[in-house]
Every structure is written in structure tokens, then in C-alpha cells.
Write a protein that holds these residues in place. Structure first.
Motif, mmCIF file in Angstrom:
data_model
loop_
_atom_site.group_PDB
_atom_site.id
_atom_site.type_symbol
_atom_site.label_atom_id
_atom_site.label_comp_id
_atom_site.label_asym_id
_atom_site.label_seq_id
_atom_site.Cartn_x
_atom_site.Cartn_y
_atom_site.Cartn_z
ATOM 1 N N LEU A 2 3.198 6.900 -18.690
ATOM 2 C CA LEU A 2 4.017 6.287 -17.653
ATOM 3 C C LEU A 2 4.708 5.068 -18.248
ATOM 4 C CD1 LEU A 2 1.433 6.277 -14.753
ATOM 5 C CD2 LEU A 2 3.437 7.715 -14.890
ATOM 6 N N THR A 3 6.007 5.140 -18.391
ATOM 7 C CA THR A 3 6.708 3.960 -18.873
ATOM 8 C C THR A 3 7.394 3.307 -17.687
ATOM 9 O OG1 THR A 3 8.772 5.086 -19.274
ATOM 10 C CG2 THR A 3 7.175 5.098 -21.062
ATOM 11 N N LYS A 4 7.838 2.088 -17.918
ATOM 12 C CA LYS A 4 8.436 1.314 -16.834
ATOM 13 C C LYS A 4 9.645 2.048 -16.256
ATOM 14 C CE LYS A 4 9.367 -3.411 -15.709
ATOM 15 N NZ LYS A 4 10.102 -4.581 -16.125
ATOM 16 N N LYS A 5 10.389 2.684 -17.141
ATOM 17 C CA LYS A 5 11.596 3.370 -16.727
ATOM 18 C C LYS A 5 11.296 4.429 -15.667
ATOM 19 C CE LYS A 5 15.616 3.829 -19.628
ATOM 20 N NZ LYS A 5 16.060 4.112 -20.959
ATOM 21 N N TYR A 6 10.215 5.186 -15.909
ATOM 22 C CA TYR A 6 9.897 6.257 -14.981
ATOM 23 C C TYR A 6 9.225 5.735 -13.718
ATOM 24 C CZ TYR A 6 11.128 9.273 -18.787
ATOM 25 O OH TYR A 6 11.816 9.888 -19.770
ATOM 26 N N LEU A 7 8.643 4.563 -13.835
ATOM 27 C CA LEU A 7 7.883 4.063 -12.692
ATOM 28 C C LEU A 7 8.769 3.546 -11.584
ATOM 29 C CD1 LEU A 7 4.722 2.486 -14.242
ATOM 30 C CD2 LEU A 7 4.816 4.076 -12.346
ATOM 31 N N THR A 8 9.976 3.094 -11.882
ATOM 32 C CA THR A 8 10.779 2.466 -10.840
ATOM 33 C C THR A 8 11.058 3.406 -9.667
ATOM 34 O OG1 THR A 8 11.763 1.287 -12.651
ATOM 35 C CG2 THR A 8 12.671 0.884 -10.492
ATOM 36 N N PRO A 9 11.568 4.629 -9.884
ATOM 37 C CA PRO A 9 11.779 5.502 -8.728
ATOM 38 C C PRO A 9 10.463 5.847 -8.029
ATOM 39 C CG PRO A 9 12.710 6.450 -10.723
ATOM 40 C CD PRO A 9 12.003 5.233 -11.131
ATOM 41 N N ILE A 10 9.410 6.019 -8.822
ATOM 42 C CA ILE A 10 8.129 6.357 -8.205
ATOM 43 C C ILE A 10 7.674 5.218 -7.301
ATOM 44 C CG2 ILE A 10 5.684 6.827 -8.641
ATOM 45 C CD1 ILE A 10 6.516 8.145 -11.253
ATOM 46 N N THR A 11 7.759 3.994 -7.809
ATOM 47 C CA THR A 11 7.312 2.868 -6.986
ATOM 48 C C THR A 11 8.202 2.700 -5.763
ATOM 49 O OG1 THR A 11 8.362 1.541 -8.669
ATOM 50 C CG2 THR A 11 5.979 1.393 -8.521
ATOM 51 N N SER A 12 9.493 3.050 -5.878
ATOM 52 C CA SER A 12 10.356 2.978 -4.705
ATOM 53 C C SER A 12 9.818 3.895 -3.618
ATOM 54 C CB SER A 12 11.782 3.407 -5.053
ATOM 55 O OG SER A 12 12.319 2.552 -6.016
ATOM 56 N N VAL A 13 9.449 5.104 -4.017
ATOM 57 C CA VAL A 13 8.930 6.071 -3.042
ATOM 58 C C VAL A 13 7.601 5.574 -2.488
ATOM 59 C CG1 VAL A 13 8.096 8.430 -2.757
ATOM 60 C CG2 VAL A 13 10.112 7.988 -4.151
ATOM 61 N N ILE A 14 6.744 5.068 -3.388
ATOM 62 C CA ILE A 14 5.451 4.556 -2.927
ATOM 63 C C ILE A 14 5.667 3.403 -1.948
ATOM 64 C CG2 ILE A 14 3.342 3.362 -3.663
ATOM 65 C CD1 ILE A 14 3.479 4.960 -6.258
ATOM 66 N N ALA A 15 6.611 2.517 -2.268
ATOM 67 C CA ALA A 15 6.892 1.382 -1.380
ATOM 68 C C ALA A 15 7.303 1.876 -0.008
ATOM 69 C CB ALA A 15 7.994 0.507 -1.988
ATOM 70 N N LEU A 16 8.133 2.932 0.012
ATOM 71 C CA LEU A 16 8.601 3.471 1.289
ATOM 72 C C LEU A 16 7.440 4.065 2.085
ATOM 73 C CD1 LEU A 16 11.253 4.065 2.892
ATOM 74 C CD2 LEU A 16 11.046 6.382 1.987
ATOM 75 N N ILE A 17 6.580 4.813 1.384
ATOM 76 C CA ILE A 17 5.439 5.433 2.073
ATOM 77 C C ILE A 17 4.531 4.345 2.663
ATOM 78 C CG2 ILE A 17 3.347 6.809 1.738
ATOM 79 C CD1 ILE A 17 4.965 8.378 -0.411
ATOM 80 N N PHE A 18 4.259 3.327 1.857
ATOM 81 C CA PHE A 18 3.435 2.215 2.354
ATOM 82 C C PHE A 18 4.088 1.573 3.566
ATOM 83 C CE2 PHE A 18 -0.117 0.695 -0.387
ATOM 84 C CZ PHE A 18 -0.168 1.794 -1.218
ATOM 85 N N ALA A 19 5.420 1.370 3.491
ATOM 86 C CA ALA A 19 6.128 0.708 4.585
ATOM 87 C C ALA A 19 6.024 1.541 5.861
ATOM 88 C CB ALA A 19 7.581 0.494 4.196
ATOM 89 N N LEU A 20 6.205 2.854 5.719
ATOM 90 C CA LEU A 20 6.109 3.726 6.894
ATOM 91 C C LEU A 20 4.694 3.696 7.460
ATOM 92 C CD1 LEU A 20 8.233 6.797 5.725
ATOM 93 C CD2 LEU A 20 8.823 5.105 7.475
ATOM 94 N N PHE A 21 3.714 3.637 6.575
ATOM 95 C CA PHE A 21 2.320 3.615 7.004
ATOM 96 C C PHE A 21 2.008 2.327 7.784
ATOM 97 C CE2 PHE A 21 -2.185 2.604 6.152
ATOM 98 C CZ PHE A 21 -2.761 3.713 6.760
ATOM 99 N N VAL A 22 2.412 1.188 7.213
ATOM 100 C CA VAL A 22 2.173 -0.080 7.910
ATOM 101 C C VAL A 22 2.974 -0.112 9.206
ATOM 102 C CG1 VAL A 22 2.380 -2.591 7.740
ATOM 103 C CG2 VAL A 22 1.633 -1.281 5.774
ATOM 104 N N GLY A 23 4.210 0.456 9.157
ATOM 105 C CA GLY A 23 5.019 0.561 10.378
ATOM 106 C C GLY A 23 4.277 1.326 11.453
ATOM 107 N N ALA A 24 3.594 2.401 11.038
ATOM 108 C CA ALA A 24 2.827 3.209 11.992
ATOM 109 C C ALA A 24 1.721 2.381 12.646
ATOM 110 C CB ALA A 24 2.229 4.417 11.276
ATOM 111 N N ILE A 25 1.086 1.534 11.851
ATOM 112 C CA ILE A 25 0.034 0.672 12.407
ATOM 113 C C ILE A 25 0.632 -0.263 13.458
ATOM 114 C CG2 ILE A 25 -1.627 -1.155 11.848
ATOM 115 C CD1 ILE A 25 -1.965 0.172 9.106
#
Lengths: 361, 519
Positions: A2-25
Motif C-alpha cells: 500500500l503506497t500513499k498514492k493508492y491510499l488516497t482514493p481508498i481513504t476518501s471512500v473510507i472517510a465517506l463510509i465513516f461519515a455516513l455511519f456517524v450520520g446514521a447515529i
């Protein structure tokens, strides 16, 4: 690996999932059913062609501001001023179409061009200040937003105010100046196609042209850029001009394609959304498009969510804010993640070694 | 009869891989209590990785570490410190605005009864530590005012103050002047006498022979053996390091034909931002086929001279004439059509580390019509072929030209700069510290390329602090001291010692007459 380059889109998706999850709470704490609320949100944004059309027409200015921010960041300038550039571009387009009476084929391109130039010049101001006086562009672009918002507000409340209007606005534009609609009955217009075209052009510019190469390289490393013979000051100003211009066209599309007039506070923060979008896209022009559509869907769907389930449409703001929050945690998050992964691997090896020793004994 | 040797550090079958790159492969490394042990190897041989594993910065993929015979798992530098290991990194980790004592005691400051830092006790403690170890520093001086050599002492003291019995030094001499090196070695010998164990990472063979007891050679991540100083010589070590017997015949220098200078510098003066004069009336000319070296101890105006020649710094006065054309007021792009530049700082000036190898190789030619097609687009077909050729010609070790430059070793990064700058085909080359931090093999490669350019009739300006390099390849040596050229020398029959005297300002030469100063 996992290099930084590949992690950026992944973390964007993870950030969105987390945001939706906290939004659900948050929804659940308010006594509503999160699944029903998100269901209504999706239904209101993608379930039918009119819904999709409204999602995409909100996405259109977002693509422009997102691109505007992305280009500036690639050129090494932190452009927080897309909102102000959008207002100036939108105002310029409104004035052109009000005072130039000509057929669509002339007036629309002219209005878009003037919006690009005005937005671009407004973006170039902080860039010139940066290269000439070493002023921090984060501060200047941020402050110029308020100047633009209040200045345009003054214009539509005094010199160009329509009599008897409840709030400051210009008169409604001629039919000739309205952007052609792509799906009848909605205001989904050719602006969306222009936005896609802009994204493609920007991507091609960075990938193929010498100009784009210079812009990118000096944006990554100013000292190297200078050493190799690039006029870095010029590229910074040009980068901000293009970025501001794109945001300005976003404003023009709001005027010519959605509102059909310039109203005070015309943008509900599309310029700031553009910043989030550009960051999530890791400044990749193509990636700006789907993320903008997603943000468009959040805004479009939140209204029908409010109507159907009673969850306030402001929830979309909450989710966006959470995305930013989780994105900001990205660097810490990724480094810890990598650390954990490597430590896990090591423990496994150690355990294997221990097992071997036990067996051999 | 055989006396059992007590090993203080044992690293057994250590392997470490980063993704697909294997930095260490079954490395075995043992250090005897109280010795000075050198680890040598080319850049990218895995020396620093191995030491980072020992210090707990990195976790090995496999292998075992024993300290004093006991197996330990080094999970963090804190664990290593507890076990009495101290490490001085190549890049210092000091707070410049803090005093020496504050830096040394940071994290374990002595407290007074109010719970605040007891400054007096702290300064006394550092004073005592400094005297005991022979590392003389003023505890109350701010670190930002110290020279590089003194900063290194502070780093060593920091490690000692944490109770280090085993001291790891990563490339300690890379930043030091010859005199400072001698002082450091004296201190290391003293520490050895006090019973400390010292592990020193280096690639300078001369130093190894001077200071180490035992030497472990690493090559491509593998141990090539541990040798005692008395049982080996520089040639053997070098061949172990590089995997083949190196060719130590002198570099071929062609006889010089007299002709018009390609580069002419007249009365060049530079002032810094606060108006202090950094360079005073520098004059020199370089003719085709000649290497002119600007020698000097770091900080005497070399960086400013390079920056002025490149166009980073404005001149207060003077002229720069390249191939008969006045380029004093030209921008960098125009200067680059006459001169190639190899900068001192390869990671920030010479390369864009986050860009690909290809993007770094084509920088500069990206804007030339020969390499473009269509509407000012870079002709990628052509540039990619070029990148492949350059990687081949300059034997740059990389997994292809699309790799991020950051992942290459220092020597290979320098080769990228070399390949790019020489590919321009300019008649003038200006290089600063081109072999700093490179191992023997890579340094030799750089020297050979520079000599090649010289033989093809180019004019070369070499700015260097490395005595060996200066004596090896120069045609003319100009010594820069406090911003002035204090001597013009010929390398023939010049001893390093004498050159060192000029470089440190102990000796000066004016109008061809050597003036000796009583010391």
C-alpha cells in the motif's frame, strides 16, 4: 504494497463510509430511522430521470469549482477562494447577457468566456500577491470570498436591482441566453457536458502538454522547478487564473442554466464544496466528476429526505463536514494503518518462529 | 584454550523487505563488547536498514536480535534505549532554538522542588557529561549557532545521557571537514577506552581502516563477511563491497589544448539578504577540456557561488560569460542552453522526488521543439525511449521509468541528475558536491562521466569539499575561503595536508606568492 498514492482514493471512500455511519447515529439519536432516511436520500437523487437530472444539475457547478481548486492545488497554490471566483464569474455572465442582445450562439459563449476571464482575474489577484510579496494565499483567497459575495450583493441590491423584488437580484435573462436544457421539464442543461469537457481538457493538459508538465512539476517542487528553468511565478499565476476561471464558469452556469438571474447569495457554498471534492479526488480531474455527482446527490436527495422522513436536509451538511473531518485524519490514519500491518506481519513471523522452536524441542 | 568472545550485539538471519524490495537478506552481524565495528557497503546495500532494525525503528520481516546474549524483540526506539543502545542519525534531530543542554536533557530534564526544570542542575550535568566523554561543547549555547561538527557532538551526548553503552553512528563523517573527522575519531577512541561499543556506518574505506577493529561488509542486502582490520586492506574491502575487483588505475586525463575559455567569471560579488558580502570579486575562466575545482570548507561561499552561476542569487556585481555570450542577466532557462548544472542538494533542488523517473529525466527538454509534437504536447513515445536509453546507459537501478523517484537509492538518484544534465549536450558543466554521500562505485561512476565530458572538450567547474576528489580530477584548484579565492594551485605534487591548510585559512596566497601565517 500500500503506497500513499493508492491510499488516497481508498481513504476518501473510507472517510465517506465513516461519515455516513456517524450520520446514521445522528439520525437515530433524533428518533428517526436511519435506513429509511438514507433510502429517501437515494430515492430523491437517483430513483428516476427527473431526480437524476436534478442531481446532475447540482453536480455541474460542483465539477467546475472542484476542477478550479484542483488545478490551483496542482500548481502549488492553496485556492480556498473558489466561492468568490464563482460569484464574480456568475455576476459577469449575468451582466453580459442582460446588456448584450444577441442570438444564443453568440451570447452564451461570450458570457461563459467573460465569466472565465473575470473569475480567472479574481483568482490571479492572490497569486500575484503570493509571487510578488510572498503573501499567504490561504488568507487572501479566503478573504476575497467575502469581498466577492458582499460586492455582488451590493450590485444586485443597488445598481442592478429589480424593483419590487423581495431580495437583491437582477432581472430575469432573455430566453436566448438560457443554456439549452437536456431533459425537458428540468433545468438539467448542457452545462453538465461542458463540465465533463473541462475535466477532460484539464486532465489532458496535465498529462500531455509541456505547459501542464511545468505546472505540475513546479507545483510539486518549487525549487526544482526554478532550477530546471521553469518560470514558476508565471505558472503559479496561470494556474490560479485557470482555476479561478473554471470556478467563474461554474457561477455562469448557475446564472444561465439554473437561476436565470443573479440572486444575492446565489451559491449555497459550492465553492467550499469544490475544495472538499478536489481534496477527495486527490486533485485528479477525472475523479472530480463522480465525487461531484455524489455531492450533488447529497444535496438533491436531502430535500426529499426532509419531505418524506422529517430528517432535516441540513444532514447533508453534517455528512459533508464529517467527510472533511475523516479526510483530515487521513495522514495519521494511513501511517498508523501501515505501521499496524507491518507489526502484524512481524508478530506472525515471531509466532511461527516460536512454534518451530517448540516443535524442535 | 580458545577464549570465548563475548558478543554484545548479535543479529541473526535478519531479513527485511519493503514490498517487493528486499533490503536485508539473512544478514548476520555480531559485535564484540567494547570494539569499534564498521559496517560498510554501497548505497542501498541495506546498512541503514539494518541499524534501524537494531534501534527498533523498523521491524525485521524475520530474524533474531540478541543483546548481551539475550533474545529481544525491538519494538520501538524506546526499548532500544532501555537496552543501552543509542543512535546518531545522519540527519540530526535537534531543536535549533534550544540550548545544547536543553536538547540533551529533553524528555528527562532534572526537576527542582517546584516541579519545574532545574536549569542550573541541567547545565552542570551536561558540563560534566561533556568533560567526561571528551566531547567539548558549551551547554548554554543555542544549537542554531553551532557548526555541523558541534551539532553532531550534541547528538552523541544526547545518546550518552540516555545511558547508551552501544552507540550507532550513521554516516557520521559525511558532513564533517577533515579536521572535524580527526576530532571525532579521537573522541570515539576515548569512548572505546571507557568501555563503550561503537557501531559506525560508512562507505569511506580510508576511515574504516583508520578507526574500526572489525569490519562487516554488506552488499545488496547480504553479509559478505566480517573481517579484522589487520587481516584486510582497502582493495579487498572495496572488491567485497562491489562484488568485483575495482579498477584503481588513475582516471585517464587527456592533454589539454590551449584555446579560448568557454566560461569566464569576472569580479563576481554576491551579498546576502541582510547585506553581508558572501562572495568577493571572484575571477576565473575555464577552457575547453579543463576541470576547474573550487575547493573549500563548507560554508565559505560555495553554495552561493553555485546559486549565482545558476541564477538563483542575484549578483551585486560582475560578469558571467559563457561561450562568448554575456549571460549575467539571463534567466535560468537561457543559461541552461549553455550550461548544465548538478546541484549540491539533490533531493530538493536536483530532483522532484514525488515525480516519476521519466519526468525527472525529461525536465529541461520537455519544452524543446525536438521533443514535442502537436499543440506543444510532449512526445511521450520519444521521451520514454530516451528515458529507457538513459536508464540503460547510466545503469540506473530502477523498476522502470514510471517509478516514483523517491524509491531509488541516493546513488541512483544522483545518476538521474547526471544523465539528465549530460544529455543536454552543453559545453559547460557546473557541479557542486557531485559525489557527496555516494559510495565508492557510484562516486567513481560520476568521476568517469565528468572526465568523459572533459575529454570531449567541455569546460567543467567542480565545487567540492572532498579533498580526495579535488586532488583526483582537477586541472586547476582554486581555494575559496570566507568568500574569497585565496589560492590557485595545481594538483601536481600537492599534498592533502597542504591543501587542507589553504582550505582552513591557515595559509594564503596572494599574487602567486604563498604567505604563511604564524599560528
Amino acid at each position: 504494497m500500500l503506497t500513499k498514492k493508492y491510499l488516497t482514493p481508498i481513504t476518501s471512500v473510507i472517510a465517506l463510509i465513516f461519515a455516513l455511519f456517524v450520520g446514521a447515529i445522528v439520525i437515530a439519536l433524533n428518533g428517526n430511522n436511519p435506513i429509511a432516511a438514507y433510502g429517501a436520500l437515494i430515492e430523491g437523487s437517483f430513483s428516476s430521470i427527473p431526480h437524476l437530472a436534478s442531481t446532475l444539475s447540482i453536480a455541474t457547478p460542483l465539477i467546475f469549482t472542484g476542477l478550479g481548486v484542483a488545478v490551483a492545488f496542482k500548481a502549488g497554490v492553496a485556492n480556498i477562494g473558489a466561492e468568490g471566483q464563482l460569484y464574480m464569474g456568475g455576476m459577469a455572465a449575468a451582466l453580459i447577457v442582460i446588456y448584450v442582445d444577441a442570438p444564443s450562439i453568440i451570447v452564451i459563449p461570450l458570457a461563459l468566456l467573460v465569466a472565465f476571464i473575470v473569475g480567472g482575474l479574481y483568482g490571479a489577484v492572490p497569486a500575484v500577491l503570493k509571487v510578488k510579496t510572498n503573501t499567504n494565499e490561504v488568507v487572501t483567497t479566503l478573504m476575497l470570498n467575502y469581498i466577492a459575495i458582499l460586492f455582488t450583493s451590493y450590485l444586485v441590491n443597488y445598481p442592478f436591482k429589480v424593483a419590487n423584488a423581495p431580495i437583491g437580484m437582477t432581472e430575469t435573462i432573455n430566453d436566448a441566453a438560457k443554456l439549452p436544457v437536456l431533459y425537458p421539464g428540468t433545468r438539467f442543461n448542457i452545462g453538465f457536458l461542458l463540465a465533463i469537457l473541462a475535466a477532460v481538457l484539464i486532465a489532458l493538459m496535465f498529462k500531455h502538454t509541456s505547459f501542464g508538465y511545468e505546472m505540475r512539476i513546479q507545483g510539486e517542487s518549487k525549487v526544482f522547478g526554478r532550477y530546471i528553468g521553469i518560470n514558476t511565478d508565471k505558472r503559479i499565476v496561470q494556474g490560479m487564473f485557470i482555476g479561478g476561471g473554471l470556478a467563474g464558469v461554474g457561477g455562469a452556469i448557475l446564472v444561465l442554466g439554473i437561476q436565470y438571474k443573479f440572486v444575492q447569495s446565489i451559491s449555497p457554498g459550492y465553492g467550499f464544496d469544490g475544495l472538499t471534492i478536489a481534496l477527495m479526488a486527490a486533485f485528479n480531474a477525472y475523479a472530480v466528476i463522480p465525487i461531484s455527482v455524489l455531492f450533488g446527490a447529497l444535496r438533491a436527495g436531502s430535500i426529499s429526505m426532509e419531505l418524506n422522513t422529517g430528517v432535516p436536509s441540513e444532514l447533508s451538511n453534517v455528512i459533508q463536514a464529517l467527510v472533511i473531518l475523516f479526510m483530515a485524519a487521513q495522514s495519521t490514519f494511513t501511517s498508523t494503518l501501515q505501521d499496524r500491518i507491518s507489526k502484524l506481519g512481524f508478530r506472525k513471523e515471531q509466532r511461527k518462529l516460536n512454534e518451530k522452536e517448540v516443535q524442535s524441542e | 584454550m580458545e577464549k570465548k568472545t563475548k558478543y554484545i550485539v548479535e543479529m541473526i538471519d535478519i531479513s527485511k523487505s519493503f514490498g517487493s524490495v528486499q533490503a536485508n537478506k539473512n544478514v548476520n552481524f555480531k559485535v564484540i563488547d567494547g570494539e569499534i565495528h564498521a559496517i560498510i557497503g554501497e548505497n542501498g546495500a541495506g546498512k541503514t536498514t539494518l541499524m534501524n532494525i537494531l534501534f527498533g525503528v523498523l521491524l525485521p520481516t524475520a530474524g533474531e536480535i540478541r543483546i548481551n546474549g539475550e533474545t529481544v524483540v525491538m519494538t520501538s526506539p524506546n526499548k532500544a534505549i532501555q537496552l543501552g543502545i543509542g543512535m546518531v542519525h545522519q540527519h540530526f534531530e535537534l531543536v535549533p532554538s534550544f540550548t545544547v543542554a536543553e536538547n540533551i536533557c529533553m524528555g528527562h530534564e532534572p526537576r527542582n522542588k517546584f516541579g519545574t526544570v532545574d536549569k542550573q542542575q541541567m547545565y552542570n550535568y551536561v558540563q560534566q557529561l561533556s568533560e567526561k566523554s571528551g566531547l567539548k561543547v558549551d551547554p548554554e549555547e543555542r544549537v542554531e549557532k553551532l557548526s555541523v561538527g558541534l551539532r553532531q557532538r550534541v547528538e552523541i551526548l544526547k545518546a550518552l545521557s540516555r545511558g547508551a553503552e552501544i552507540l550507532i553512528l550513521d554516516e557520521p563523517t559525511a558532513v564533517l571537514t577533515p579536521l572535524e573527522c580527526q576530532e571525532l575519531f579521537a573522541v570515539l577512541h576515548k569512548m572505546k577506552k571507557q568501555g563503550k561499543t561503537i557501531i559506525i556506518i560508512t562507505h569511506k574505506l580510508r576511515e574504516v581502516m583508520e578507526i574500526a577493529d572489525n569490519i562487516t561488509v554488506l552488499s545488496r542486502g547480504e553479509t559478505k563477511g566480517t573481517l579484522h582490520k589487520n587481516e584486510t586492506n582497502e582493495l579487498e574491502l572495496a572488491s567485497l563491497m562491489m562484488g568485483k575487483t575495482p579498477n584503481f588505475v588513475p582516471l585517464n586525463k587527456n592533454p589539454i589544448k590551449e584555446s579560448e575559455p568557454l566560461l569566464l567569471i569576472e569580479n563576481l560579488s554576491v551579498h546576502n539578504a541582510v547585506g553581508k558580502q558572501i562572495l568577493k570579486n571572484i575571477n576565473f575562466d575555464v577552457r575547453p577540456g579543463k576541470i576547474l575545482t573550487i575547493a573549500g570548507v563548507e560554508g565559505n561561499g560555495q553554495s552561493e557561488l553555485f546559486d549565482a552561476l545558476l541564477g538563483f542569487l542575484p549578483l551585486s556585481s560582475g560578469l558571467i560569460i559563457a561561450e562568448g555570450k554575456d549571460i549575467t542577466d539571463s534567466n535560468i532557462k537561457d543559461r541552461r542552453s549553455f550550461c548544465s548544472y548538478i546541484p549540491e542538494d539533490r533531493s530538493t533542488t536536483g530532483l522532484d522526488l514525488s515525480a516519476s523517473v521519466h519526468d525527472n529525466l525529461i525536465a529541461g527538454i520537455h519544452c524543446l521543439e525536438d521533443w514535442q509534437r502537436g499543440p506543444r504536447c510532449i512526445d511521450y513515445k520519444k521521451t520514454c525511449t530516451l528515458a529507457e536509453e538513459l536508464i540503460e546507459t547510466y545503469s540506473i537501478k530502477t523498476d522502470g521509468y514510471e517509478i516514483e523517484t523517491n524509491s531509488l537509492s541516493g546513488g541512483n538518484q544522483q545518476k538521474i541528475i547526471l544523465a539528465r544534465e549530460m544529455n543536454f549536450g552543453n559545453k559547460i558543466l557546473i557541479c557542486a558536491q557531485p559525489t557527496r554521500g555516494l559510495d565508492v562505485g557510484a562516486a567513481r561512476f560520476v568521476h568517469e562521466r565528468i572526465i568523459e565530458m572533459k575529454n570531449s572538450g567541455c569546460a567543467i567547474v567542480l565545487i567540492s569539499t572532498d579533498l580526495d576528489e579535488v586532488l583526483l580530477i582537477s586541472d586547476v584548484i582554486k581555494v575559496l575561503f570566507e568568500g574569497e579565492i585565496v589560492a590557485t594551485l595545481s594538483p601536481e605534487g600537492l599534498s592533502p595536508e597542504e591543501l587542507g591548510l589553504y582550505m582552513t585559512g591557515a595559509k594564503k596566497m596572494k599574487e602567486g606568492i604563498r604567505i604563511e601565517y604564524a599560528n
